[in-house]
Design a protein around this motif. Structure first.
Motif, short mmCIF file in Angstrom:
data_model
loop_
_atom_site.label_atom_id
_atom_site.label_comp_id
_atom_site.label_asym_id
_atom_site.label_seq_id
_atom_site.Cartn_x
_atom_site.Cartn_y
_atom_site.Cartn_z
N UNK A 258 -25.80 -28.99 -19.67
CA UNK A 258 -24.37 -29.10 -19.95
C UNK A 258 -23.68 -27.74 -19.82
N UNK A 259 -22.41 -27.81 -19.47
CA UNK A 259 -21.54 -26.63 -19.46
C UNK A 259 -20.31 -26.97 -20.28
N UNK A 260 -19.90 -26.08 -21.16
CA UNK A 260 -18.70 -26.26 -21.97
C UNK A 260 -17.57 -25.40 -21.40
N UNK A 261 -16.34 -25.91 -21.49
CA UNK A 261 -15.20 -25.19 -20.94
C UNK A 261 -14.47 -24.34 -21.96
N UNK A 262 -14.92 -24.38 -23.22
CA UNK A 262 -14.31 -23.53 -24.24
C UNK A 262 -15.36 -23.14 -25.26
N UNK A 263 -15.20 -21.99 -25.91
CA UNK A 263 -16.16 -21.59 -26.94
C UNK A 263 -16.28 -22.61 -28.07
N UNK A 264 -15.17 -23.25 -28.44
CA UNK A 264 -15.23 -24.24 -29.52
C UNK A 264 -16.09 -25.43 -29.13
N UNK A 265 -15.94 -25.88 -27.87
CA UNK A 265 -16.75 -27.00 -27.40
C UNK A 265 -18.21 -26.63 -27.32
N UNK A 266 -18.48 -25.42 -26.85
CA UNK A 266 -19.87 -24.97 -26.76
C UNK A 266 -20.52 -24.93 -28.14
N UNK A 267 -19.81 -24.42 -29.13
CA UNK A 267 -20.35 -24.35 -30.48
C UNK A 267 -20.65 -25.75 -31.03
N UNK A 268 -19.72 -26.68 -30.79
CA UNK A 268 -19.93 -28.04 -31.26
C UNK A 268 -21.11 -28.71 -30.57
N UNK A 269 -21.27 -28.44 -29.27
CA UNK A 269 -22.39 -29.02 -28.52
C UNK A 269 -23.72 -28.48 -29.01
N UNK A 270 -23.78 -27.20 -29.27
CA UNK A 270 -25.03 -26.60 -29.75
C UNK A 270 -25.41 -27.15 -31.11
N UNK A 271 -24.42 -27.43 -31.94
CA UNK A 271 -24.70 -27.99 -33.26
C UNK A 271 -25.29 -29.40 -33.15
N UNK A 272 -25.04 -30.06 -32.03
CA UNK A 272 -25.59 -31.40 -31.80
C UNK A 272 -26.88 -31.35 -30.98
N UNK A 273 -27.40 -30.12 -30.79
CA UNK A 273 -28.66 -29.91 -30.05
C UNK A 273 -28.55 -30.29 -28.58
N UNK A 274 -27.35 -30.22 -28.02
CA UNK A 274 -27.20 -30.39 -26.59
C UNK A 274 -27.49 -29.06 -25.89
N UNK A 275 -28.10 -29.13 -24.73
CA UNK A 275 -28.48 -27.93 -23.98
C UNK A 275 -27.27 -27.44 -23.19
#
Length: 209
Positions: free
Chosen positions: A40-57
């Motif tokens: 996965x790639x996130x387009x914002x730091x907030x989205x990246x942080x939320x994705x990592x908290x859900x254990x998404x790569x």
């Protein structure tokens, strides 16, 4: 039904398009629940942080040159597939990942459907020559918002949007404009709009290969 419920239903419907092993731009709880192997790639730091908290790569968007699918929201969705994006000030990154995807899927609640796009159209501008750029694009106002993830100044264009092709070309060609929030139908493959408990699926274009 609430807007938040509709957003959840649209996301869950779009998440079913994602298959094991795909590279995706981002989609969070609905994807995390499926337990797929994804890049996965996130387009914002907030989205990246939320994705990592859900254990998404989540990976940096440096070496990846294409996505199987990108799933994102929109601020306005016209019947012909034109979009306005940029309410979150990340439309430059969002357009890059949309263009890099074989299939760009839009998810939204029913309030995002419009009969025709209307102002404002989000802009990301360079700080250098900012006053001159704004004079060139008048009427434009600066948004009381943080800068984009890449340091750009966020503004909004308030002029007519009757000629979408012409306006998109005008904004793209203006010196000092990093990117605008008009997304053409050629970028969009599918739109999922939730209306209460039901989800409408509109196919606007064939998947790009």
């Amino acid at each position: 039904m609430s807007v938040e419920h509709e957003k959840q239903r649209a996301a869950e419907a779009a998440a079913e398009l994602v298959e094991d092993g795909m590279t995706v731009a981002y989609l969070l709880p609905a994807l995390a629940r499926r337990g797929l192997s994804l890049r996965c790639v996130a387009t914002s730091p907030r989205t990246e942080e939320a994705a990592l908290m859900l254990d998404l790569r989540v990976e940096p968007f440096i070496s990846i040159d294409r996505f199987d699918i990108t799933i994102d929201g929109a601020d306005q969705i016209a019947p012909d597939g034109w979009l306005v994006k940029g309410g979150g000030a990340a439309h430059t990154r969002e357009k890059i990942v949309a263009a890099a995807a074989d299939r760009f899927v839009v998810i939204a609640d029913s309030s995002k459907r419009v009969t025709a796009l209307h102002p404002p159209v989000p802009l990301e501008l360079l700080e250098f020559g900012l006053a001159a750029t704004m004079r060139l694009l008048h009427p434009v106002s600066l948004r009381d918002a943080p800068r984009s993830p890449d340091g750009g100044v966020i503004a909004d264009y308030h002029g007519a949007v009757d000629d979408l092709v012409g306006l998109a070309s005008l904004l793209s060609a203006a010196p000092g404009v990093v990117e605008h929030g008009l997304f053409p139908p050629t970028l969009v493959a599918d739109v999922f709009v939730a209306c209460g408990d039901s989800v409408e699926h509109h196919n606007h274009a064939k998947s790009r290969v």
